[in-house]
Design a protein around this motif. Structure first.
Motif, PDB file in Angstrom:
ATOM      1  N   SER A  13       0.929  -1.014   0.242  1.00 32.15           N
ATOM      2  CA  SER A  13       0.215   0.042   0.108  1.00 32.15           C
ATOM      3  C   SER A  13       0.939   1.833   0.337  1.00 32.15           C
ATOM      4  N   ARG A  14       1.971   1.295   0.143  1.00 31.97           N
ATOM      5  CA  ARG A  14       3.489   2.253   0.378  1.00 31.97           C
ATOM      6  C   ARG A  14       4.788   1.365   0.402  1.00 31.97           C
ATOM      7  N   ARG A  37      -4.157  -2.809   6.272  1.00 34.34           N
ATOM      8  CA  ARG A  37      -4.779  -1.936   7.149  1.00 34.34           C
ATOM      9  C   ARG A  37      -5.390  -0.405   6.010  1.00 34.34           C
ATOM     10  N   ASN A  93       7.537  -7.935   1.508  1.00 38.67           N
ATOM     11  CA  ASN A  93       7.445  -6.716   1.551  1.00 38.67           C
ATOM     12  C   ASN A  93       6.935  -6.487   2.867  1.00 38.67           C
ATOM     13  N   TYR A 163      15.045  -5.492  15.358  1.00 38.43           N
ATOM     14  CA  TYR A 163      14.255  -6.369  13.574  1.00 38.43           C
ATOM     15  C   TYR A 163      15.675  -6.976  12.784  1.00 38.43           C
ATOM     16  N   THR A 198      11.160   6.556   3.121  1.00 35.66           N
ATOM     17  CA  THR A 198       9.989   6.000   3.699  1.00 35.66           C
ATOM     18  C   THR A 198       9.396   6.480   4.664  1.00 35.66           C
TER      19      THR A 198
END
Ligand code: NAP
Length: 254
Positions: A13-14, A37, A93, A163, A198
């Motif tokens: 979505s982005r 979402r 992704n 992460y 991003t």
């Protein structure tokens, strides 16, 4: 019936996922756009894919939830059958960071989420893709690209070691799965972005992170989502037909 290739991109979505969807469409792929979402953002990406003359569909699913991943692939199966399309690509992704913290400050819930989305989400989606692509399962082959991070090499101390560790797991998963399915027509590779401009940094409470780090980066600038997309779409394509088990840094020499 001639079947058309489709790529499923999670978290499209982005950011890097959306840039990959746009570039893949420009290079002839139909695209399934997964999101968690933001439906409106996913639909805007789908519109861009259609404007490029390719088919697009949006699929809401949290990749960390096995039931939602199964349901997403079942929906995809139905649509593929109707459209004469075949699943030929998967881009794992979807990924999350968290606020900067030391390991001795991290909650168990944070660690669970970090691995649930970044590692188990990747593995669950890859499992479903292999069940559809592998010649051993009656498929026609395909290509899987996993999003890792340069953090897997650096460890991200004081930021998000959790992460970095999750992305390290993605690297090893990529190597193992690549070898497991290499004789079944499925290639598996990973891309390790460096600092890319991003919204992921804002989600980690540091919206200015990419620009703040710019002077310390070898190219003196963060990367752009479309620069990472170029590597992903190449790995998806037949141009990378003998590339499997590779982990490709797109980190501007970081
Ligand atoms: P981003 O801008 O934060 O976008 C993340 C995307 O993932 C969004 O589309 C989001 O959808 C989706 N998403 C989040 N959690 C999800 C879940 N549980 N299930 C399904 N979708 C989910 O991130 P990005 O910067 O483009 O990063 C993309 C990938 O590159 C990630 O794997 C990230 O770890 C990796 N990466 C990024 C950088 C960087 O500097 N940007 C560096 C190295 C690696 P919704 O908006 O609908 O929630």
């Amino acid at each position: 019936m001639q079947t058309r290739p489709l790529v499923l991109i999670t978290g499209a979505s982005r950011g890097i996922g959306a840039a990959t969807a746009r570039l893949a469409a420009a290079q002839g792929w139909d695209v399934a756009i997964n999101y968690a979402r933001d439906e409106a953002a996913a639909e805007a990406v789908a519109d861009a894919v259609r404007a490029a003359g390719r088919r697009a569909l949006t699929l809401c699913a949290d990749v960390a939830h096995e039931g939602q991943v199964r349901a997403m692939f079942a929906t995809l199966d139905r649509r593929l059958q109707e459209d004469g399309t075949r699943l030929a690509g998967l881009v794992n992704n979807a990924g999350v960071v968290d606020v900067a913290a030391r390991v001795d400050e991290m909650s168990g819930a944070r660690l669970q989420r970090m691995f649930a989305v970044n590692v188990f989400g990747t593995m669950l989606c890859a499992r479903e893709a292999v069940r559809r692509m592998s010649t051993q399962h009656g498929g026609s082959g395909g290509s899987i690209v996993n999003l890792s991070s340069v953090a897997a090499r650096l460890g991200a101390p004081g930021q998000y070691v959790d992460y970095a560790a999750a992305k390290g797991a993605v690297d090893v998963f990529t190597l193992g799965l690549a070898r497991e399915v290499a004789a079944e027509g499925v290639r598996v590779n990973a891309v390790r972005p460096g600092v890319i401009d991003t919204e992921i940094h804002a989600s980690g409470g540091q919206p200015e992170r990419a620009q703040r780090l710019a002077p310390s980066l070898p190219m003196l600038r963060p990367g752009r989502a479309d620069e990472v997309a170029q590597a992903i779409v190449w790995l998806l394509s037949d141009a990378a037909s003998y590339t499997s088990g590779a982990v490709l840094d797109v980190g501007g020499a970081r």
